[in-house]
Design a protein around this motif. Structure first.
Motif, PDB file in Angstrom:
ATOM      1  N   VAL A  13      19.787  15.535 -36.833  1.00 42.80           N
ATOM      2  CA  VAL A  13      19.668  16.795 -35.829  1.00 42.80           C
ATOM      3  C   VAL A  13      19.854  16.198 -34.473  1.00 42.80           C
ATOM      4  O   VAL A  13      19.945  15.263 -34.005  1.00 42.80           O
ATOM      5  N   LYS A  14      20.324  17.198 -33.662  1.00 43.64           N
ATOM      6  CA  LYS A  14      20.189  17.114 -32.150  1.00 43.64           C
ATOM      7  C   LYS A  14      20.110  18.369 -31.418  1.00 43.64           C
ATOM      8  O   LYS A  14      19.923  19.442 -31.861  1.00 43.64           O
ATOM      9  N   LYS A  15      19.562  18.190 -30.144  1.00 41.01           N
ATOM     10  CA  LYS A  15      19.023  19.580 -29.584  1.00 41.01           C
ATOM     11  C   LYS A  15      20.251  20.155 -28.641  1.00 41.01           C
ATOM     12  O   LYS A  15      20.128  21.414 -28.200  1.00 41.01           O
ATOM     13  N   THR A  16      21.047  19.234 -28.157  1.00 38.00           N
ATOM     14  CA  THR A  16      22.349  19.856 -27.438  1.00 38.00           C
ATOM     15  C   THR A  16      23.482  19.212 -28.099  1.00 38.00           C
ATOM     16  O   THR A  16      23.747  18.294 -29.036  1.00 38.00           O
ATOM     17  N   GLU A  19      24.428  15.394 -27.387  1.00 39.72           N
ATOM     18  CA  GLU A  19      23.438  14.491 -27.793  1.00 39.72           C
ATOM     19  C   GLU A  19      23.906  13.791 -29.027  1.00 39.72           C
ATOM     20  O   GLU A  19      24.485  14.440 -29.966  1.00 39.72           O
ATOM     21  N   PRO A  21      23.354  12.641 -32.575  1.00 41.66           N
ATOM     22  CA  PRO A  21      22.267  13.014 -33.824  1.00 41.66           C
ATOM     23  C   PRO A  21      21.301  11.880 -34.222  1.00 41.66           C
ATOM     24  O   PRO A  21      21.629  10.649 -33.988  1.00 41.66           O
ATOM     25  N   ARG A  22      20.151  12.489 -34.296  1.00 40.82           N
ATOM     26  CA  ARG A  22      18.935  11.488 -34.715  1.00 40.82           C
ATOM     27  C   ARG A  22      18.547  11.902 -36.177  1.00 40.82           C
ATOM     28  O   ARG A  22      18.740  12.828 -36.675  1.00 40.82           O
ATOM     29  N   LEU A  24      15.881  12.894 -38.935  1.00 37.14           N
ATOM     30  CA  LEU A  24      14.584  13.507 -38.770  1.00 37.14           C
ATOM     31  C   LEU A  24      14.147  13.737 -40.325  1.00 37.14           C
ATOM     32  O   LEU A  24      14.959  14.280 -41.136  1.00 37.14           O
ATOM     33  N   GLY A  33      14.278  24.352 -32.090  1.00 39.27           N
ATOM     34  CA  GLY A  33      14.847  23.892 -30.875  1.00 39.27           C
ATOM     35  C   GLY A  33      15.993  22.811 -31.194  1.00 39.27           C
ATOM     36  O   GLY A  33      16.525  22.053 -30.348  1.00 39.27           O
ATOM     37  N   THR A  34      16.456  22.613 -32.601  1.00 39.45           N
ATOM     38  CA  THR A  34      17.312  21.385 -33.136  1.00 39.45           C
ATOM     39  C   THR A  34      18.435  22.095 -33.828  1.00 39.45           C
ATOM     40  O   THR A  34      18.083  23.319 -34.300  1.00 39.45           O
ATOM     41  N   THR A  37      22.672  18.885 -38.048  1.00 39.43           N
ATOM     42  CA  THR A  37      24.382  18.490 -38.043  1.00 39.43           C
ATOM     43  C   THR A  37      24.808  17.735 -39.407  1.00 39.43           C
ATOM     44  O   THR A  37      25.901  17.873 -39.664  1.00 39.43           O
TER      45      THR A  37
END
Length: 101
Positions: A13-16, A19, A21-22, A24, A33-34, A37
């Protein structure tokens, strides 16, 4: 003996848009808010724990008197923690194995 299982959703996922992806791992369908991806799939964590005969006997005696069975409460907490650790480890392994995709 106590068994605990978890089915969790692993995703990147990423917020912008800028960013990176991290990873989760969640039981939720949507993460407010995410942006998801990449779906990494469902991860599973299982743990089966047992107590010895003496502990089991003491718990049965306490059950006759009523109240919380502290030995089993602790057993459930241990099984939950172990299953969660296993699910998170599988999630991280999937994320690492798919980095090159």
């Amino acid at each position: 003996m106590w068994r605990r299982s978890f089915l969790l959703r692993a995703c990147a996922v990423k917020k912008t848009p800028q960013e990176t992806p991290r990873l989760l791992t969640t039981s939720r369908e949507n993460i407010e808010g995410t942006v998801v991806t990449k779906e990494l799939g469902v991860v599973v964590g299982n743990a089966v724990l047992g107590k010895n005969l003496f502990s089991d006997f003491l718990s049965r005696m306490q059950n006759l008197l009523g109240g919380e069975l502290g030995l089993y409460t602790h057993l459930v907490e241990e099984a939950t923690a172990a299953a969660t650790r296993k699910a998170m480890a599988e999630s991280e392994m999937r994320a690492c194995s798919r980095k090159g995709e």
